[in-house]
Enzyme design. Sequence first.
Site, short mmCIF file in Angstrom:
data_model
loop_
_atom_site.label_atom_id
_atom_site.label_comp_id
_atom_site.label_asym_id
_atom_site.label_seq_id
_atom_site.Cartn_x
_atom_site.Cartn_y
_atom_site.Cartn_z
N ARG A 1 -8.97 -10.42 6.36
CA ARG A 1 -8.74 -9.44 5.30
C ARG A 1 -9.18 -8.06 5.75
NH1 ARG A 1 -12.61 -8.45 1.96
NH2 ARG A 1 -13.30 -10.62 1.79
N TYR B 1 10.12 6.63 -9.06
CA TYR B 1 10.54 5.22 -9.08
C TYR B 1 9.99 4.54 -10.34
CZ TYR B 1 10.24 0.26 -7.78
OH TYR B 1 10.30 -1.11 -7.78
N ASP C 1 5.54 10.31 -1.66
CA ASP C 1 6.25 9.05 -1.41
C ASP C 1 7.47 9.40 -0.57
OD1 ASP C 1 7.81 6.75 -1.45
OD2 ASP C 1 7.22 6.21 -3.48
N LYS D 1 11.56 -0.94 2.84
CA LYS D 1 12.82 -0.20 2.88
C LYS D 1 13.18 0.20 4.31
CE LYS D 1 12.54 -0.55 -1.65
NZ LYS D 1 11.14 -0.89 -1.97
#
Length: 386
Positions: free
Chosen positions: A52, A104, A176, A201
């Site tokens: 982690r 978004y 973004d 994306k």
Amino acid sequence: MKLTPRARFSTICIHAGQEPDPSTGAIITPIFQTSTYVQPELGRHKGYEYARTQNPTRAALEANIAAIEGGRAGFAFASGMAAIGAVVSQLESGDHVVVTDNTYGGTFRLFDQVLRRYGLTFSYVDTSDLGAVERALTPRTRLLFVETPTNPVMSVTDLAGAAALAHAHEIRLAVDNTFASPVLQRPIASGADLVVHSTTKYLNGHSDSVGGVVVAVREDDIAWLGFVQNSAGAILSPFDAWLVLRGTKTLALRMEAHNRNGQALATYLARHPKVRKVYYPGLPDHPQHALAAQQMRGFGGMLAFDMGSLEAARLVLNGVRLMALAESLGGVETLISHPATMTHASVPPERRAAIGITDGLVRISAGVEDIDDLLEDLEQAIARVP
């Protein structure tokens, strides 16, 4: 295989953050699919303790994307929304954020339905109007969160101007950059403090991985993001990190085709008598066309067009044969979607209407197929509209 300080963008995409595996010479970074690491003795380890906290595959991706974006450090998360959540986790109750109004739908949902419960406040502003941004600032504003081009109406914000405004008020600018990709624009070069991507994306580009990343330049941001990545634990898996590393190697090549196809589709739609309006910064009548031409290195593969009604949009969406009706974007295959009922369904109808997301709006993520095949598919689908 050392990069020189003069290495160009495509070379950085292929090589940054990656060295041949020292044990085998493998040129591709291995998938270190492990949860823990053996320590040779108490109090001494080899730089890795628990997956982690650290993973070599994830570290390679983080260094790769940081170099691509021109930042000092990158932090990979399990999704783009987890990455955005890490950015705003620096804020405290009572803090205020100015956000691009046409952001978004998932970002709006996180801000409006989750983070407001913890005492944060948000103002949604047309960030292409820096005057409106400045008027929205308050003494408690701590962050300007910009999406450019916006999803889905493709509004463009002046990044250098936004950075100057934010810094004059001692506010961080987070951008973004998912829709553009670092091929088209690198916000840090324009003064941004933080850059966020959904790696799902364009960075991955093959529709087979979900992830997110934050790139930072400030020491305090770097320290916090490393801390919260480990503390909250929303990390990117080794396999997903490997998939995105594969994707960034061809990023520059793919974006050339996305740009070319996006421009051709937008030009075709702009001339079609059944199409009410086309949203694409590469068209001369786009309100920020000149800014996009100056700020971006190409106009991208994302576009939207208004068919005038839900029924007309439905006929197009159900009529395509090659394009896939699906959410997401940035893959090699062309996707078509209906923002009002898909990506922006969580945005209230009155807010959707105010920012141009009508029931007749259709969004396309142009893939890299032969453009003639895409044009033929779109033509036969629109022909179904009376």
